[in-house]
Motif scaffolding. Structure first.
Motif, PDB file in Angstrom:
ATOM      1  N   ALA A  65      -5.018   5.556   3.750  1.00  0.00           N
ATOM      2  CA  ALA A  65      -6.349   5.787   2.828  1.00  0.00           C
ATOM      3  C   ALA A  65      -6.285   7.332   2.739  1.00  0.00           C
ATOM      4  CB  ALA A  65      -7.244   5.332   3.769  1.00  0.00           C
ATOM      5  N   GLN A  66      -5.975   8.097   3.669  1.00  0.00           N
ATOM      6  CA  GLN A  66      -6.279   9.479   3.559  1.00  0.00           C
ATOM      7  C   GLN A  66      -5.482  10.065   2.487  1.00  0.00           C
ATOM      8  OE1 GLN A  66      -8.467  11.571   5.136  1.00  0.00           O
ATOM      9  NE2 GLN A  66      -7.800  13.363   3.739  1.00  0.00           N
ATOM     10  N   ASP A  67      -4.053   9.786   2.403  1.00  0.00           N
ATOM     11  CA  ASP A  67      -2.962  10.261   1.622  1.00  0.00           C
ATOM     12  C   ASP A  67      -3.447   9.853   0.063  1.00  0.00           C
ATOM     13  OD1 ASP A  67      -1.620  11.416   3.473  1.00  0.00           O
ATOM     14  OD2 ASP A  67      -0.194   9.922   3.571  1.00  0.00           O
ATOM     15  N   ALA A  68      -3.808   8.466  -0.070  1.00  0.00           N
ATOM     16  CA  ALA A  68      -4.125   8.039  -1.198  1.00  0.00           C
ATOM     17  C   ALA A  68      -5.487   8.682  -1.896  1.00  0.00           C
ATOM     18  CB  ALA A  68      -4.693   6.562  -1.160  1.00  0.00           C
ATOM     19  N   TYR A  69      -6.483   9.054  -0.639  1.00  0.00           N
ATOM     20  CA  TYR A  69      -7.816   9.667  -1.302  1.00  0.00           C
ATOM     21  C   TYR A  69      -7.384  10.991  -1.750  1.00  0.00           C
ATOM     22  CZ  TYR A  69     -11.731  12.737  -0.369  1.00  0.00           C
ATOM     23  OH  TYR A  69     -12.685  13.521  -0.516  1.00  0.00           O
ATOM     24  N   CYS A  70      -6.385  11.788  -1.123  1.00  0.00           N
ATOM     25  CA  CYS A  70      -6.008  13.166  -1.745  1.00  0.00           C
ATOM     26  C   CYS A  70      -5.472  13.004  -3.048  1.00  0.00           C
ATOM     27  CB  CYS A  70      -5.127  13.870  -0.505  1.00  0.00           C
ATOM     28  SG  CYS A  70      -5.819  14.223   0.791  1.00  0.00           S
ATOM     29  N   ALA A  71      -4.369  11.976  -3.081  1.00  0.00           N
ATOM     30  CA  ALA A  71      -3.836  11.845  -4.600  1.00  0.00           C
ATOM     31  C   ALA A  71      -4.607  11.496  -5.634  1.00  0.00           C
ATOM     32  CB  ALA A  71      -2.700  10.944  -4.370  1.00  0.00           C
ATOM     33  N   LEU A  72      -5.635  10.663  -5.299  1.00  0.00           N
ATOM     34  CA  LEU A  72      -6.721  10.376  -6.362  1.00  0.00           C
ATOM     35  C   LEU A  72      -7.417  11.563  -6.908  1.00  0.00           C
ATOM     36  CD1 LEU A  72      -7.811   6.820  -4.897  1.00  0.00           C
ATOM     37  CD2 LEU A  72      -6.429   7.168  -7.186  1.00  0.00           C
ATOM     38  N   HIS A  73      -7.708  12.172  -5.865  1.00  0.00           N
ATOM     39  CA  HIS A  73      -8.588  13.502  -6.223  1.00  0.00           C
ATOM     40  C   HIS A  73      -8.015  14.516  -6.858  1.00  0.00           C
ATOM     41  CE1 HIS A  73     -12.812  13.256  -4.687  1.00  0.00           C
ATOM     42  NE2 HIS A  73     -12.269  12.420  -3.926  1.00  0.00           N
ATOM     43  N   ALA A  74      -6.598  14.614  -6.676  1.00  0.00           N
ATOM     44  CA  ALA A  74      -5.688  15.581  -7.344  1.00  0.00           C
ATOM     45  C   ALA A  74      -5.426  15.044  -8.766  1.00  0.00           C
ATOM     46  CB  ALA A  74      -4.307  15.435  -6.725  1.00  0.00           C
ATOM     47  N   LYS A  75      -5.851  13.643  -8.978  1.00  0.00           N
ATOM     48  CA  LYS A  75      -5.444  13.284 -10.373  1.00  0.00           C
ATOM     49  C   LYS A  75      -7.011  13.148 -11.225  1.00  0.00           C
ATOM     50  CE  LYS A  75      -1.596  10.186  -9.655  1.00  0.00           C
ATOM     51  NZ  LYS A  75      -1.136   9.123  -9.732  1.00  0.00           N
TER      52      LYS A  75
END
Length: 120
Positions: A65-75
């Motif tokens: 979840a943390q990695d997905a959260y970071c990737a979504l915010h980066a996009k």
């Protein structure tokens, strides 16, 4: 009572069909995702689509979840970590994702993290 049973049977059939398509092509259309999510009584949202697509792109390694959260915010997708975690659990309950537990050793001890990926 009969209507509820029929709806559950239709939902189960839709899940089996989607599972088959995921295994065959490792890809599901937005329309199929929409149908499956709505048949389970959930709202079809941008967050659900983007989390699913992100995990789909991650391949066999999956994402937590943390990695997905970071990737979504980066996009540029404004979504909370709690929302990402709930979406992942919802998609797992629909059998669209598989969850596995990984241990991660950090300075000061071990911790666990849940990694989500497409079923194989």
């Amino acid at each position: 009572m009969v209507v509820g049973t029929v709806n559950r049977e239709l939902q189960a059939q839709a899940q089996v069909q989607v599972q088959r398509e995921i295994r065959e092509r490792h890809q599901i259309s937005d329309a199929q995702l929409n149908e499956l999510v709505r048949s389970a009584g959930l709202k079809f949202s941008v967050a659900r689509v983007r989390v699913f697509r992100l995990i789909e792109a991650a391949g066999a390694s999956g994402l937590n979840a943390q990695d997905a959260y970071c990737a979504l915010h980066a996009k540029g997708t404004p979504v909370s970590l709690g929302t990402v975690a709930r979406v992942m659990r919802d998609l797992e309950s629909l059998a669209l994702l598989h969850c596995r537990e990984d241990a991660e050793v950090l300075v000061g001890g071990a911790t666990r993290k849940l990694v989500f990926r497409l079923p194989q």
